[in-house]
Design a protein around this motif. Structure first.
Motif, PDB file in Angstrom:
ATOM      1  N   VAL A 367      46.141  38.945  36.896  1.00  0.00           N
ATOM      2  CA  VAL A 367      44.704  39.145  36.701  1.00  0.00           C
ATOM      3  C   VAL A 367      44.424  40.625  36.467  1.00  0.00           C
ATOM      4  CG1 VAL A 367      42.430  38.880  37.751  1.00  0.00           C
ATOM      5  CG2 VAL A 367      44.202  37.159  38.178  1.00  0.00           C
ATOM      6  N   ARG A 368      43.676  40.910  35.419  1.00  0.00           N
ATOM      7  CA  ARG A 368      43.255  42.291  35.151  1.00  0.00           C
ATOM      8  C   ARG A 368      41.914  42.534  35.831  1.00  0.00           C
ATOM      9  NH1 ARG A 368      44.821  43.306  29.991  1.00  0.00           N
ATOM     10  NH2 ARG A 368      46.472  44.682  30.754  1.00  0.00           N
ATOM     11  N   VAL A 369      41.847  43.584  36.635  1.00  0.00           N
ATOM     12  CA  VAL A 369      40.647  43.891  37.406  1.00  0.00           C
ATOM     13  C   VAL A 369      40.137  45.271  37.026  1.00  0.00           C
ATOM     14  CG1 VAL A 369      41.345  42.452  39.356  1.00  0.00           C
ATOM     15  CG2 VAL A 369      42.007  44.866  39.313  1.00  0.00           C
ATOM     16  N   SER A 370      38.892  45.537  37.365  1.00  0.00           N
ATOM     17  CA  SER A 370      38.366  46.891  37.198  1.00  0.00           C
ATOM     18  C   SER A 370      38.632  47.666  38.472  1.00  0.00           C
ATOM     19  CB  SER A 370      36.858  46.846  36.909  1.00  0.00           C
ATOM     20  OG  SER A 370      36.184  46.174  37.954  1.00  0.00           O
ATOM     21  N   GLY A 371      38.932  48.928  38.345  1.00  0.00           N
ATOM     22  CA  GLY A 371      39.254  49.726  39.516  1.00  0.00           C
ATOM     23  C   GLY A 371      40.735  49.667  39.830  1.00  0.00           C
ATOM     24  N   SER A 372      41.115  50.203  40.967  1.00  0.00           N
ATOM     25  CA  SER A 372      42.514  50.308  41.375  1.00  0.00           C
ATOM     26  C   SER A 372      43.032  48.984  41.912  1.00  0.00           C
ATOM     27  CB  SER A 372      42.670  51.390  42.440  1.00  0.00           C
ATOM     28  OG  SER A 372      43.926  51.294  43.077  1.00  0.00           O
ATOM     29  N   ALA A 373      44.082  48.465  41.279  1.00  0.00           N
ATOM     30  CA  ALA A 373      44.676  47.219  41.752  1.00  0.00           C
ATOM     31  C   ALA A 373      45.257  47.389  43.153  1.00  0.00           C
ATOM     32  CB  ALA A 373      45.751  46.760  40.777  1.00  0.00           C
ATOM     33  N   SER A 374      45.896  48.534  43.414  1.00  0.00           N
ATOM     34  CA  SER A 374      46.500  48.758  44.728  1.00  0.00           C
ATOM     35  C   SER A 374      45.451  48.780  45.840  1.00  0.00           C
ATOM     36  CB  SER A 374      47.282  50.072  44.744  1.00  0.00           C
ATOM     37  OG  SER A 374      48.427  49.974  43.928  1.00  0.00           O
ATOM     38  N   THR A 375      44.289  49.373  45.543  1.00  0.00           N
ATOM     39  CA  THR A 375      43.219  49.407  46.538  1.00  0.00           C
ATOM     40  C   THR A 375      42.722  48.004  46.847  1.00  0.00           C
ATOM     41  OG1 THR A 375      42.540  51.618  45.830  1.00  0.00           O
ATOM     42  CG2 THR A 375      40.931  50.319  47.056  1.00  0.00           C
ATOM     43  N   LEU A 376      42.524  47.210  45.800  1.00  0.00           N
ATOM     44  CA  LEU A 376      42.104  45.825  46.002  1.00  0.00           C
ATOM     45  C   LEU A 376      43.154  45.035  46.762  1.00  0.00           C
ATOM     46  CD1 LEU A 376      40.410  44.806  42.632  1.00  0.00           C
ATOM     47  CD2 LEU A 376      39.354  44.797  44.891  1.00  0.00           C
ATOM     48  N   GLU A 377      44.423  45.256  46.412  1.00  0.00           N
ATOM     49  CA  GLU A 377      45.504  44.554  47.106  1.00  0.00           C
ATOM     50  C   GLU A 377      45.437  44.813  48.604  1.00  0.00           C
ATOM     51  OE1 GLU A 377      50.380  44.417  46.936  1.00  0.00           O
ATOM     52  OE2 GLU A 377      49.347  46.334  46.805  1.00  0.00           O
ATOM     53  N   GLN A 378      45.304  46.063  48.993  1.00  0.00           N
ATOM     54  CA  GLN A 378      45.294  46.395  50.412  1.00  0.00           C
ATOM     55  C   GLN A 378      44.107  45.769  51.128  1.00  0.00           C
ATOM     56  OE1 GLN A 378      47.856  47.972  52.127  1.00  0.00           O
ATOM     57  NE2 GLN A 378      46.635  47.005  53.742  1.00  0.00           N
ATOM     58  N   LYS A 379      42.953  45.752  50.476  1.00  0.00           N
ATOM     59  CA  LYS A 379      41.783  45.136  51.084  1.00  0.00           C
ATOM     60  C   LYS A 379      41.979  43.630  51.253  1.00  0.00           C
ATOM     61  CE  LYS A 379      38.416  48.608  49.578  1.00  0.00           C
ATOM     62  NZ  LYS A 379      37.206  48.889  48.772  1.00  0.00           N
ATOM     63  N   LEU A 380      42.614  43.002  50.273  1.00  0.00           N
ATOM     64  CA  LEU A 380      42.897  41.571  50.379  1.00  0.00           C
ATOM     65  C   LEU A 380      43.909  41.300  51.493  1.00  0.00           C
ATOM     66  CD1 LEU A 380      43.035  40.647  46.581  1.00  0.00           C
ATOM     67  CD2 LEU A 380      41.374  39.776  48.243  1.00  0.00           C
ATOM     68  N   VAL A 381      44.957  42.119  51.559  1.00  0.00           N
ATOM     69  CA  VAL A 381      45.968  41.939  52.610  1.00  0.00           C
ATOM     70  C   VAL A 381      45.328  42.065  53.984  1.00  0.00           C
ATOM     71  CG1 VAL A 381      48.039  42.956  53.641  1.00  0.00           C
ATOM     72  CG2 VAL A 381      47.912  42.646  51.158  1.00  0.00           C
ATOM     73  N   ASN A 382      44.383  42.973  54.110  1.00  0.00           N
ATOM     74  CA  ASN A 382      43.684  43.130  55.389  1.00  0.00           C
ATOM     75  C   ASN A 382      42.932  41.864  55.796  1.00  0.00           C
ATOM     76  OD1 ASN A 382      44.595  45.759  55.571  1.00  0.00           O
ATOM     77  ND2 ASN A 382      42.691  46.665  54.792  1.00  0.00           N
ATOM     78  N   GLN A 383      42.612  41.026  54.798  1.00  0.00           N
ATOM     79  CA  GLN A 383      41.939  39.748  55.073  1.00  0.00           C
ATOM     80  C   GLN A 383      42.933  38.593  55.215  1.00  0.00           C
ATOM     81  OE1 GLN A 383      38.846  38.826  52.229  1.00  0.00           O
ATOM     82  NE2 GLN A 383      38.262  40.971  52.008  1.00  0.00           N
ATOM     83  N   GLY A 384      44.235  38.899  55.082  1.00  0.00           N
ATOM     84  CA  GLY A 384      45.235  37.837  55.153  1.00  0.00           C
ATOM     85  C   GLY A 384      45.445  37.130  53.841  1.00  0.00           C
ATOM     86  N   ILE A 385      45.061  37.765  52.737  1.00  0.00           N
ATOM     87  CA  ILE A 385      45.276  37.249  51.383  1.00  0.00           C
ATOM     88  C   ILE A 385      46.269  38.202  50.716  1.00  0.00           C
ATOM     89  CG2 ILE A 385      44.219  36.724  49.152  1.00  0.00           C
ATOM     90  CD1 ILE A 385      41.532  36.429  50.787  1.00  0.00           C
ATOM     91  N   VAL A 386      47.451  37.691  50.342  1.00  0.00           N
ATOM     92  CA  VAL A 386      48.553  38.582  49.960  1.00  0.00           C
ATOM     93  C   VAL A 386      48.943  38.373  48.495  1.00  0.00           C
ATOM     94  CG1 VAL A 386      50.864  39.400  50.550  1.00  0.00           C
ATOM     95  CG2 VAL A 386      49.388  38.440  52.334  1.00  0.00           C
TER      96      VAL A 386
END
Length: 422
Positions: A367-386
């Motif tokens: 999926v192509r997202v706007s903004g930093s993919a790594s930042t979004l990844e970390q926020k998702l991981v913090n929610q238990g979505i990996v």
């Protein structure tokens, strides 16, 4: 923007009626901080631990402790030929004869071992062809092979000329071969591209490459255990794959490889020989056999005895594939990815770069997202979505049919939607 693109109750109902949802119970699922299961979509980087693997490893350690060196030859699963029985479990997954597959080493090491035989630059045919978005380790390996043979990677490593690098077509390959085919001696391609998730049309690519007398090698790291493969029928010359992604054999686990039977008895092919590629009946004849005599199979590319504790987790996982079958797993994978696409389509400002036709993709959706993919990844991981990020703007989600659920997808899509909305 919709805050809940997929209905959680609907997802739970889909899980209830899906006959393979039960497979999830065979795995240890990482937990959120509240003790609930994570929505784990990173199986394209590291597959989860099958519960049966713990017992299998303990049994192997117990055998080592009780038998010592006699464990090499004692019992139905004596260590001496365990690698051969494990290789037999791979044949249905990659589509080959038993004699064409083996296990050894690691992915990139195996590619070097195989290219030592199959990359034979001569005259003007010196170039190696790769795909756009080729995995970095493959790029390093082919560049090193070119340099090893006295070439220049800047000229002798070439890329398929694709109109859309995210989706390579047979027309792209044909156009490239019209321009450069007479200078290419080897193609090293990914079965499923690690970045885009595209399942390359190897069945159509292979005849185009063979018509130009180009040797075909595949990196199947993201394809094995994910999509249907027919290596023998396609006429692929060689391939290798890691086993820690969709094959769930553990971090850095022993790799698999394939060599087409047409090459097995060709003793003109140079092999970086070792005693495990020799005839087993003379393997321990240290003084009576001074010359390496390659076995008439893919085994002749083996060099060293494989690690018992690396083989056991792979066998435990391959036994699961044999029990449930690639056909059923592939059908479930299509159901899961179609549902994931439905969720992505309900979110604005993002899009999938993975082909939408299920024949042209595996279980990974990039999926192509706007903004930093790594930042979004970390926020998702913090929610238990990996998921798994590839900067600057790609998030990779892999709903793996062995342990992912429709509920995982609905939760993951909702979490992504809310982050983007905020």
């Amino acid at each position: 923007m919709t805050t809940q693109p997929l209905d959680l109750d609907e997802a739970a109902e889909l899980d209830e009626i899906d006959p393979l949802t039960k497979l999830r119970d065979e795995f240890e699922i990482p937990k959120r901080s509240d003790g609930s299961d994570q929505s784990y979509f990173a199986g394209n980087s590291l597959g989860l631990l099958p519960k049966r693997t713990r017992l299998a490893i303990q049994e192997a350690v117990d055998q080592w402790g009780s038998k010592g060196v006699t464990g090499h030859f004692d019992g139905e699963e004596a260590w001496y030929q365990l690698d051969e029985s494990i290789a037999g479990l791979q044949k249905e997954i990659v589509g080959c004869h038993t004699s064409e597959s083996g296990i050894m080493g690691s992915l990139t090491t195996n590619l070097h071992m195989l290219m030592a035989s199959f990359y034979r630059p001569e005259g003007k045919k010196r170039k190696i062809l790769i795909e756009p978005h080729a995995f970095p380790s493959d790029r390093y390996a082919v560049a090193a092979q070119v340099e090893w043979h006295g070439g220049d990677p800047r000229n002798d490593v070439v890329t398929i000329e694709a109109e859309n690098p995210d989706s390579i077509t047979p027309e792209d390959l044909d156009r490239t071969l019209q321009h450069q085919g007479n200078t290419i001696c080897l193609a090293l391609l990914g079965g499923v591209n690690y970045y885009t998730g595209q399942f390359l049309d190897i069945a159509t690519f292979a005849p185009l490459l063979k018509a130009k007398e180009i040797t075909i090698g595949l990196d199947l790291a993201h394809a094995v255990g994910n999509v249907p493969l027919e290596l023998h029928e396609w006429g692929v010359d060689f391939a290798s794959w890691c086993t820690y992604k969709y094959l769930n054999a553990g971090p850095g686990s022993i790799a698999g490889y394939f060599v087409h039977q047409q090459h097995h008895e060709n003793q003109d092919l140079i092999r970086l020989a070792g005693w495990w590629g020799n005839d087993p009946s003379t393997r321990f004849d240290m003084h009576g056999q001074s010359d390496f005599i390659p076995r008439p199979s893919a085994d002749s590319w083996k060099t060293s005895c494989p690690s018992l504790l690396a083989m056991v987790p792979l066998k435990a996982s391959l036994d699961m594939f044999a029990e449930y079958g690639m056909d059923r797993l592939r059908e479930r994978s299509i159901r899961l990815t179609n549902y994931f696409e439905k969720g992505i389509n309900a979110i604005t400002n993002i899009s999938s770069i993975t082909p939408k036709e299920h024949e042209r993709r595996g279980c990974q959706i990039s999926v192509r997202v706007s903004g930093s993919a790594s930042t979004l990844e970390q926020k998702l991981v913090n929610q238990g979505i990996v998921p798994d990020a590839r900067d600057p703007d790609i998030l990779r989600f892999a709903p793996v049919p062995m342990y992912s659920t429709f509920s995982d997808i609905a939760i993951g899509i909702e979490g992504l939607s809310q982050l983007l909305q905020n």
